[in-house]
Write an enzyme that holds these catalytic residues in place. Structure first.
Site, PDB file in Angstrom:
ATOM      1  N   GLN A  43      -3.447  -7.749   3.294  1.00  0.00           N
ATOM      2  CA  GLN A  43      -2.871  -8.487   2.177  1.00  0.00           C
ATOM      3  C   GLN A  43      -3.883  -9.356   1.444  1.00  0.00           C
ATOM      4  O   GLN A  43      -3.654  -9.744   0.304  1.00  0.00           O
ATOM      5  CB  GLN A  43      -1.698  -9.329   2.669  1.00  0.00           C
ATOM      6  CG  GLN A  43      -0.527  -8.477   3.131  1.00  0.00           C
ATOM      7  CD  GLN A  43       0.627  -9.311   3.638  1.00  0.00           C
ATOM      8  OE1 GLN A  43       0.711  -9.606   4.817  1.00  0.00           O
ATOM      9  NE2 GLN A  43       1.523  -9.702   2.760  1.00  0.00           N
ATOM     10  N   HIS A  63      -2.900   4.837  -3.171  1.00  0.00           N
ATOM     11  CA  HIS A  63      -3.776   5.678  -3.977  1.00  0.00           C
ATOM     12  C   HIS A  63      -3.154   7.038  -4.298  1.00  0.00           C
ATOM     13  O   HIS A  63      -3.425   7.615  -5.353  1.00  0.00           O
ATOM     14  CB  HIS A  63      -5.111   5.877  -3.260  1.00  0.00           C
ATOM     15  CG  HIS A  63      -5.889   4.603  -3.093  1.00  0.00           C
ATOM     16  ND1 HIS A  63      -6.822   4.421  -2.097  1.00  0.00           N
ATOM     17  CD2 HIS A  63      -5.859   3.441  -3.793  1.00  0.00           C
ATOM     18  CE1 HIS A  63      -7.341   3.205  -2.205  1.00  0.00           C
ATOM     19  NE2 HIS A  63      -6.765   2.596  -3.222  1.00  0.00           N
ATOM     20  N   ASP A  76      -6.829  -3.006  -3.176  1.00  0.00           N
ATOM     21  CA  ASP A  76      -8.253  -2.660  -3.150  1.00  0.00           C
ATOM     22  C   ASP A  76      -9.132  -3.907  -3.196  1.00  0.00           C
ATOM     23  O   ASP A  76     -10.170  -3.978  -2.530  1.00  0.00           O
ATOM     24  CB  ASP A  76      -8.604  -1.755  -4.330  1.00  0.00           C
ATOM     25  CG  ASP A  76      -8.005  -0.364  -4.195  1.00  0.00           C
ATOM     26  OD1 ASP A  76      -7.291  -0.109  -3.201  1.00  0.00           O
ATOM     27  OD2 ASP A  76      -8.243   0.470  -5.100  1.00  0.00           O
ATOM     28  N   ASN A 191       2.333  -7.200  14.986  1.00  0.00           N
ATOM     29  CA  ASN A 191       3.158  -8.012  14.109  1.00  0.00           C
ATOM     30  C   ASN A 191       4.364  -7.213  13.635  1.00  0.00           C
ATOM     31  O   ASN A 191       4.218  -6.139  13.049  1.00  0.00           O
ATOM     32  CB  ASN A 191       2.361  -8.463  12.878  1.00  0.00           C
ATOM     33  CG  ASN A 191       3.219  -9.247  11.900  1.00  0.00           C
ATOM     34  OD1 ASN A 191       3.568 -10.395  12.159  1.00  0.00           O
ATOM     35  ND2 ASN A 191       3.595  -8.622  10.783  1.00  0.00           N
ATOM     36  N   GLU A 401       5.711 -17.117  11.539  1.00  0.00           N
ATOM     37  CA  GLU A 401       5.851 -17.010  10.086  1.00  0.00           C
ATOM     38  C   GLU A 401       7.170 -17.639   9.676  1.00  0.00           C
ATOM     39  O   GLU A 401       8.207 -17.396  10.296  1.00  0.00           O
ATOM     40  CB  GLU A 401       5.845 -15.561   9.581  1.00  0.00           C
ATOM     41  CG  GLU A 401       4.494 -14.899   9.518  1.00  0.00           C
ATOM     42  CD  GLU A 401       4.569 -13.478   8.962  1.00  0.00           C
ATOM     43  OE1 GLU A 401       5.468 -13.208   8.135  1.00  0.00           O
ATOM     44  OE2 GLU A 401       3.737 -12.656   9.355  1.00  0.00           O
TER      45      GLU A 401
END
EC number: 3.2.1.21
Length: 496
Positions: A43, A63, A76, A191, A401
């Protein structure tokens, strides 16, 4: 069916006051309580093909199918943290966090990902540099070994549903422990495997994008649980004595509030919690899947004409090997939904949802956010923490989180209110209910690539200008508030 004790517990939780917090707690967090903040590699890092990094499943789907992501976004470049990690650490230092939860990119460390394949020296150096920068600034690393970015080659080998996955992951974790273990005391193996399996192989709403719910998602979960246990034992047997660290897994769930106080809805709430959180935690804590999952999936599979249950079985040796493979219980949680009993799904429907058989819905009165699925329901986190404590025998709990999204802007008052009210409920759970919560981790340090939502949802305490090639970062109002909470251990201006 659920036990009378659990039924009574859930009825008590249902009857707890549900009014929004009008005044946050003016009590202080204990001196031992730690505050942190989180990101994940894919991320924020960018540099998707630099310095030997291999392709992962999110690189591949962005992509090859750009329409899969809102606005055709990709990661990217993302926040360019691969080149700006020192700036990231400076932001952490300004916040005053006790620790930083971040993840490693498997394909940056082992480009092909598969067991026995070459290790990328540049990837090792990058994470060693990041870890050292954190330690030099008195920030403790809390390291997630895997967060959703499976190497594409491993996926092409069959991904999580392939029984060989366990060996690929074991090879990877050994490389990680060998190279970074002297700098890290807290490890997380996976995660949110619920999302990797249910969305990645069940609904197709996450990479790799397959839709085989009730089948492949169960195989995915089965192998992740075994791979987690393998990683735990690798650390325990080969590294713990020297490195003296701890290992856990991060699981996610909402709080499932019974739609009414009736027994059927209370039972539906418990069933939802077991199918979501218990699917993974029950084997890790007790050795096998929750009885309600086993009974329902076995029964529906037989009625559907399957020769064996769609829910894979652990052997007796595997049950003993998996049981107890956690040093702390780590939870990601954001919101609450209502759980309601419903008529049984048609027997021809094969899915995790039909196996669970619970209707879920939001209350229109709950405050909306920048994400359609996320409503502000602060009382839900206290109920969830109590349920976790009672269900799993009062373990040490890390909240790894918790946060809220905005559409844009630096004056993010909703996020400040969210933190104040959710943390007030966490504090009540600790001080009044005796729940052993020792850490709270805000999501997220900065705006980043939010998977299928691209850059359209913004969870950061720091704004990132994605139109700027330099990816400039600017603190939002919530950064100042969170820094104040950490410094004073107080949610309001003055605590008793």
């Amino acid at each position: 069916m659920i036990s009378n004790t659990k039924l009574i517990l859930l009825i008590i939780l249902f009857t707890l006051a549900q009014r929004p917090i009008e005044t946050a707690s003016n009590r202080s967090f204990p001196a031992s309580f730690k505050f942190g903040i989180a990101t994940s590699a894919h991320q924020i890092e960018g540099a998707w093909n630099e310095d030997g990094k291999g392709e992962n499943i999110w690189d591949h789907i962005c992509h090859t199918n750009p329409d899969y992501i809102d606005n055709g976004d990709n990661a990217d470049l993302a926040c360019d943290s691969y080149h700006k990690y020192k700036e990231d650490v400076a932001m952490l230092k300004d916040l005053g966090v006790n620790y930083y939860r971040f993840s490693l990119s498997w394909s940056r460390i082992i480009p092909l990902g598969i067991a026995g394949s070459p290790v990328n020296p540049a990837g090792i150096v990058y994470y060693q540099n990041l870890l050292q920068e954190l330690i030099d600034n008195d920030i403790e690393p809390l390291v997630t070994i895997y967060c959703w970015d499976l190497p594409e080659t491993v996926e092409e080998y069959g991904g999580f549903p392939n029984p060989e996955f366990e060996e690929h992951f074991a090879y990877y974790v050994r490389v990680v422990f060998q190279n970074f273990g002297h700098l890290v005391k807290y490890w997380i193996t996976f995660n949110e495997p619920l999302e990797s399996c249910y969305q990645g192989y069940g609904t197709g709403t996450m990479a790799p994008g397959y839709s085989h719910s009730g089948l492949t998602d169960y195989k995915c979960a089965h192998n992740i649980i075994k791979a987690h246990a393998k990683a735990y034992h690798v650390y325990d047997e080969e590294f713990r004595t020297q490195q003296q660290g701890s290992v856990g897994i991060v699981l996610d769930t909402s709080w499932y509030e019974p739609a009414t106080g009736g027994a059927a809805d209370v039972e539906a709430s418990e069933r939802a919690l077991q199918f979501a959180f218990g699917w993974y935690m029950h084997p890790i804590a007790f050795g096998n899947y929750p009885p309600v999952m086993v009974e329902r999936i076995d029964q529906r599979s037989e009625q559907q004409g399957f020769n064996t249950s769609r829910l894979p079985k652990f052997t007796e040796d595997e049950i003993e090997y998996i049981k107890g493979t956690y040093d702390f219980l780590a939870i990601n949680t954001y919101t609450t939904v209502y759980a309601q009993a419903r008529e049984e799904y048609d027997i021809d429907v094969i899915s995790w949802d039909s196996d669970m058989n619970v209707d879920m819905f939001l209350d229109d009165s709950w405050e909306e956010t920048g994400s359609s699925w996320l409503r502000v329901v602060p009382w839900g986190i206290r109920k969830l923490l109590n349920w976790l404590s009672k269900t799993y025998n009062n373990p040490e709990i890390f909240i790894t989180e918790n946060g809220v999204s905005d559409k844009d802007g630096l004056q993010d008052d909703q996020r400040i209110n969210f933190f104040r009210e959710y943390l007030s409920n966490v504090l009540d759970a600790v001080l009044d209910d005796g729940v052993n919560v020792t850490r709270y981790t805000a999501w997220s340090l900065m705006d980043n690539f939010e998977w299928q939502r691209g850059f359209s949802e913004k969870f950061g305490l720091y704004h990132v200008d994605f139109e700027d090639p330099e990816r400039s970062r600017t603190p939002k109002a919530s950064a100042e508030y969170y820094a104040q909470v950490i410094a004073t251990r107080c949610l309001v201006d003055v605590c008793d």
